[in-house]
Design an enzyme around this catalytic site. Structure first.
Site, mmCIF file in Angstrom:
data_model
loop_
_atom_site.group_PDB
_atom_site.id
_atom_site.type_symbol
_atom_site.label_atom_id
_atom_site.label_comp_id
_atom_site.label_asym_id
_atom_site.label_seq_id
_atom_site.Cartn_x
_atom_site.Cartn_y
_atom_site.Cartn_z
ATOM 1 C CG HIS A 153 11.026 5.266 9.570
ATOM 2 N ND1 HIS A 153 11.279 6.261 8.658
ATOM 3 C CD2 HIS A 153 10.377 4.289 8.900
ATOM 4 C CE1 HIS A 153 10.793 5.893 7.470
ATOM 5 N NE2 HIS A 153 10.241 4.703 7.597
ATOM 6 C CD GLU A 160 0.852 -6.704 2.874
ATOM 7 O OE1 GLU A 160 0.974 -5.504 2.585
ATOM 8 O OE2 GLU A 160 1.555 -7.250 3.747
ATOM 9 C CG ASP A 200 -0.109 -0.348 2.501
ATOM 10 O OD1 ASP A 200 1.106 -0.093 2.508
ATOM 11 O OD2 ASP A 200 -0.703 -0.865 3.457
ATOM 12 C CD GLU A 214 0.605 4.155 4.792
ATOM 13 O OE1 GLU A 214 -0.300 4.770 5.412
ATOM 14 O OE2 GLU A 214 1.797 4.483 4.861
ATOM 15 N NE ARG A 261 3.488 11.110 4.434
ATOM 16 C CZ ARG A 261 4.614 10.638 3.897
ATOM 17 N NH1 ARG A 261 4.953 9.387 4.104
ATOM 18 N NH2 ARG A 261 5.392 11.419 3.192
ATOM 19 C CG HIS A 319 6.946 3.842 10.135
ATOM 20 N ND1 HIS A 319 6.199 4.102 9.012
ATOM 21 C CD2 HIS A 319 6.858 2.523 10.346
ATOM 22 C CE1 HIS A 319 5.691 2.967 8.555
ATOM 23 N NE2 HIS A 319 6.078 1.988 9.349
#
Ligand code: UD1
Ligand code: UDP
Length: 372
Positions: free
Chosen positions: A244, A121, A99, A135, A214, A212
């Protein structure tokens, strides 16, 4: 018979880990398949170390990464550079994974050129537009464009069927991350990371942390850091946090958690070192997608720092718990696992809802049969 030409596009760390088993499997069938790899370079350091480990040599490197890139940067640079490669190569099929914006933009490019798309996936959903962001929408859009959908679990397959995807185009394969992790899980290898070698995994309760997403930048990440500070005050705890490289993560985490004796802020770990920590930790505290799939394979309890997850299988089987990003809640749940043996034992069970280690074989078999 004419060989099937397949281009696999990848750009970030989890895509390399999850597509490596597929690329290796495609290479085994080189009498039927011409396999090429395009790296968008959405990540740089974090993919280069993994490409080397999995011995993948991309045929093209679009080198798009910018420091602190926006979604517009990633999308526009990826689209412009990938279009040229696809126009030249004209594959029969493009494979994308998961994604990310690399996966979504690559699918869109393929659609514009009427190239078939296989989605590894496929079918993960939270049904919440902004969580995870971007995502959830990226994967919904890939589904619309894709021709072959490789669903890792029954739940993912059901999600696709509910959206009207033709059942003949959906393949229940398991998640390729389990192929990747099984390939190294049983091996006895020296741990490369020097800082890890100093940590007493036997006598301390080691907590593995990654964060990590967003949607947690800003307040939620600060709240996670506050929770980690409080947890680090508990007896016998060691926190290992490979941070990250995103500056929106690095800056607050380094500022708030640096210089604490038992919080080890590390650079992103190579895969073997990360799997070593996962295998030997007490539990994991994470917002990562991949880690939610890997931890159950080792029977490690996992507290998921998110409000919703597209991977409900771990929660349903009792090994994962959604704890959100509120610091009091995170501390309370961590305290339960640290100090209540019965609470810990209830979650520490080795279950594997995500796959059996043969996902890549099923994916490549489905592709070959599809092109017969
Ligand atoms: C991306 C994916 C996310 C995935 C995650 C895996 C999108 C929109 N996001 O998020 O779905 O879960 O990767 O880790 O596709 N950086 C470096 N070096 C690196 C990698 C990143 O310096 O090797 C820094 C750069 O400043 C870069 C920033 O991190 O601009 C953000 O990278 P980006 O790929 O846009 O977002 P991620 O948060 O990594
Ligand atoms: N990982 C790793 N080193 C690290 C952190 C993560 O090897 O320092 C691996 C982890 O085992 C998992 C994958 O990276 O397979 C998860 O990547 P990430 O959390 O960046 O992305 P997500 O899965 O959330 O998309």
């Amino acid at each position: 018979m004419r060989k099937i030409k397949i281009i696999t596009v990848l750009g970030t760390r989890p895509e390399v880990i999850k597509l490596a088993p597929v690329i290796k499997e495609l290479e085994k069938h080189n009498s039927k398949i011409i396999s090429k790899v395009v790296l968008t370079g959405q990540h740089r350091v974090m993919v280069d170390q993994f490409l080397e480990f999995f011995q993948i040599k991309p045929d093209y490197d679009l080198d798009i990464m910018l420091k602190n890139q926006t979604l517009f940067d990633v999308s526009s640079r990826c689209m412009e550079r990938l279009a040229k490669v696809l126009e030249k190569e004209r594959p029969d099929l493009m494979l994308v994974e998961g994604d990310t914006t690399t996966a979504f933009i690559a699918s869109l490019c393929a659609f514009y050129l009427k190239i078939s798309v296989g989605h590894v996936e496929a079918g993960l959903r939270t049904h919440d537009k902004y969580r995870p962001f971007p995502e959830e929408i990226n994967r919904c859009l890939i589904t619309v464009v894709a021709d072959l959908h490789f669903a890792p679990t029954k739940r993912a397959r059901e999600n696709l069927l509910k959206e009207g995807i033709d059942k003949k185009k959906i393949y229940l394969t398991g998640n390729t991350v389990i192929d990747a992790i099984y390939a190294i899980a049983g091996k006895d290898y020296p741990v490369k990371n020097k800082q890890l070698r100093k940590i007493d995994f036997k006598n301390k309760k080691v907590i593995l942390v990654t964060a990590h997403r967003r949607e947690s930048f800003g307040g939620s990440l600060l709240s996670i850091c506050r929770a980690l500070k409080e947890i680090s005050a508990f007896k016998d705890v060691e926190i290992i946090y490979p941070v990250h490289l995103n500056p929106n993560v690095q800056k607050p985490v380094q500022k708030l958690l640096n210089n604490r004796r038992n919080i080890h802020l590390l650079s992103p770990l190579d895969y073997e070192s990360f799997v070593y920590v996962l295998k030997n930790c007490y539990f994991a505290l994470t917002d990562s997608g991949g880690v939610q799939e890997e931890a159950p394979a080792f029977g490690k309890p996992i507290l998921v720092m998110r409000e919703v997850t597209e991977r409900p299988e771990g929660v349903d089987s009792g090994v994962a718990r959604l704890v959100g990003m509120n610091s009091e809640r995170i501390v309370a749940e961590a305290k339960k696992l640290l100090f209540s043996k019965s609470a810990y034992d209830k979650m520490a069970k080795s279950v594997n809802p995500y796959g059996d280690g043969h996902a890549a074989e099923r994916i490549v078999k489905a592709i070959i049969n599809g092109f017969r």
